[in-house]
Design a protein around this motif. Sequence first.
Motif, PDB file in Angstrom:
ATOM      1  N   ALA A 176      21.388  46.654  21.029  1.00 61.17           N
ATOM      2  CA  ALA A 176      20.709  45.412  20.636  1.00 61.17           C
ATOM      3  C   ALA A 176      19.770  44.939  21.741  1.00 61.17           C
ATOM      4  O   ALA A 176      18.631  44.521  21.471  1.00 61.17           O
ATOM      5  N   ALA A 177      20.219  45.017  22.990  1.00 58.17           N
ATOM      6  CA  ALA A 177      19.367  44.602  24.116  1.00 58.17           C
ATOM      7  C   ALA A 177      18.162  45.523  24.252  1.00 58.17           C
ATOM      8  O   ALA A 177      17.037  45.068  24.527  1.00 58.17           O
ATOM      9  N   LEU A 178      18.381  46.820  24.075  1.00 61.26           N
ATOM     10  CA  LEU A 178      17.262  47.775  24.129  1.00 61.26           C
ATOM     11  C   LEU A 178      16.260  47.501  23.010  1.00 61.26           C
ATOM     12  O   LEU A 178      15.036  47.580  23.223  1.00 61.26           O
ATOM     13  N   ILE A 240      21.079  41.570  16.150  1.00 61.57           N
ATOM     14  CA  ILE A 240      20.989  40.588  17.234  1.00 61.57           C
ATOM     15  C   ILE A 240      21.987  39.441  17.005  1.00 61.57           C
ATOM     16  O   ILE A 240      22.606  38.944  17.944  1.00 61.57           O
ATOM     17  N   GLY A 241      22.160  39.034  15.751  1.00 59.87           N
ATOM     18  CA  GLY A 241      23.056  37.922  15.446  1.00 59.87           C
ATOM     19  C   GLY A 241      24.521  38.304  15.444  1.00 59.87           C
ATOM     20  O   GLY A 241      25.386  37.448  15.235  1.00 59.87           O
ATOM     21  N   ALA A 246      24.560  48.312  15.125  1.00 58.72           N
ATOM     22  CA  ALA A 246      23.365  49.112  14.855  1.00 58.72           C
ATOM     23  C   ALA A 246      23.659  50.179  13.806  1.00 58.72           C
ATOM     24  O   ALA A 246      22.812  50.463  12.940  1.00 58.72           O
ATOM     25  N   THR A 247      24.864  50.745  13.850  1.00 56.47           N
ATOM     26  CA  THR A 247      25.240  51.773  12.872  1.00 56.47           C
ATOM     27  C   THR A 247      25.341  51.177  11.473  1.00 56.47           C
ATOM     28  O   THR A 247      24.822  51.743  10.499  1.00 56.47           O
ATOM     29  N   VAL A 432      16.387  35.839  26.910  1.00 56.36           N
ATOM     30  CA  VAL A 432      16.260  34.663  26.042  1.00 56.36           C
ATOM     31  C   VAL A 432      17.340  34.675  24.969  1.00 56.36           C
ATOM     32  O   VAL A 432      17.902  33.627  24.610  1.00 56.36           O
ATOM     33  N   MET A 433      17.668  35.868  24.478  1.00 57.74           N
ATOM     34  CA  MET A 433      18.685  36.009  23.429  1.00 57.74           C
ATOM     35  C   MET A 433      20.109  35.996  23.984  1.00 57.74           C
ATOM     36  O   MET A 433      21.064  36.110  23.237  1.00 57.74           O
TER      37      MET A 433
END
Length: 437
Positions: A176-178, A240-241, A246-247, A432-433
């Motif tokens: 998610a960070a990437l 992100i939430g 991701a999978t 920021v996230m």
Amino acid sequence: MELALQTGLTLLAVFPVLLLIGIPISVTIGISSVVSILSALPWENAVFTASQRIFTGINSFSLLAIPFFVLAGIIMNNGGIAIRLVNFATLLSGKLPGSLAHTNVVGNMLFGSISGSGTAAAAAIGGTMAPLQEEAGYNTDYSAAVNIASAPTGLLIPPSNSLIIYSLVSGGTSVAALFMAGYIPGILWGLGVMVVAFFIAKKQGYKTNNEKITFAQGLKVFLDALPSLSLIVIIIGGIIGGIFTATEGAAIAVVYSLLLAMFLYKSIKIKDLPRILLESINMTAMIVFLIGVSSIMSWVLAFTNVPTYITELILGVSNNPIVILLIMNILLLIVGTFMDLTPAILIFTPIFLPIAQNLGMDTIQFGIMLVFNLCIGTITPPVGNTLFVGCRVAKTKIEGVIKNILPFYVSIFVVLMLVTFVPQISLFLPKVMGMIE
């Protein structure tokens, strides 16, 4: 010590020879790695070690995201999405000088980010834009250069299979960070191409699109493209939430894109599904096989202490971080010109990541810098797949395209230097996230 040296020398001797005689990169990695292990271990132990490393390399839940994203991308490539995104891109860039070139860039950024493939973007968007630009009097080689130069942006703008692979091989860097880190560099790449295209359009006299679009027409174009654009919001927003991984997001992307293509756009029929599934299986098998055999090579490199030697060699050249990062960039750019993206990430992450960490570079920033470098290799000869696809779509020769793409290389390199030396370009959004401190 002698055993490790013998193994390392065997790898260095076998690997380039197999490449030079035309053996596919995945097979080259596997054969050279196994031969290197055989030079140090008995046959039974060598086979057991190689098999164990392959299993360990592909035994990852996060790796399941790749076949799903591959399938989703192929569905989108066949799903009539390209023309809708081109129409939407025209709304965003249609009033700039040389508007069709800018539309091509924006279209590649949108389609590439949705499909996750620079080659697919070059084919789909380039195939749509090439006839329009030719009709408007654009130089064919220039049009192809714009299309090729902007196609890899989707490999940085998420969702990106390349970033997922880097996450795996780097030891579990947050996907998610990437993903968030890839947005600004990918957009800057596209804007850099547009800046060059702006000045070339001024010089060559390529006109602005003077066709007036009414509010009602613009709204229709936007609504037509909205379902496709919503995929980005749903998948990235969900990851992100923390709604899904991701999978799981990749699996949702398959379902969403299939419903979109079959029932809303009606561009895919049930009879097309076996062909689409077979294409995704072939591509996934190639990627997973690469990851497996690269795990054997990673073991060989670790056994022979090659990453340590390379680290000491580079750090021995200079203790200036700027010089070291420049050397790393140059080496990665060279690697990218003759090696595909996936094997290059798998092989060179374990080698260069420790150097970057030794300099205090964040793992996320290094991942973006690495992928950015190797993306440039997809549009440079002699192994640039996106370059060749873009030329084929435009029906032109590579010699003429290279001359026109040189100014774009300069702008892309400038952005690469910004990504390398300005950490906030990659780290701003993840911070920021709240993904990193």
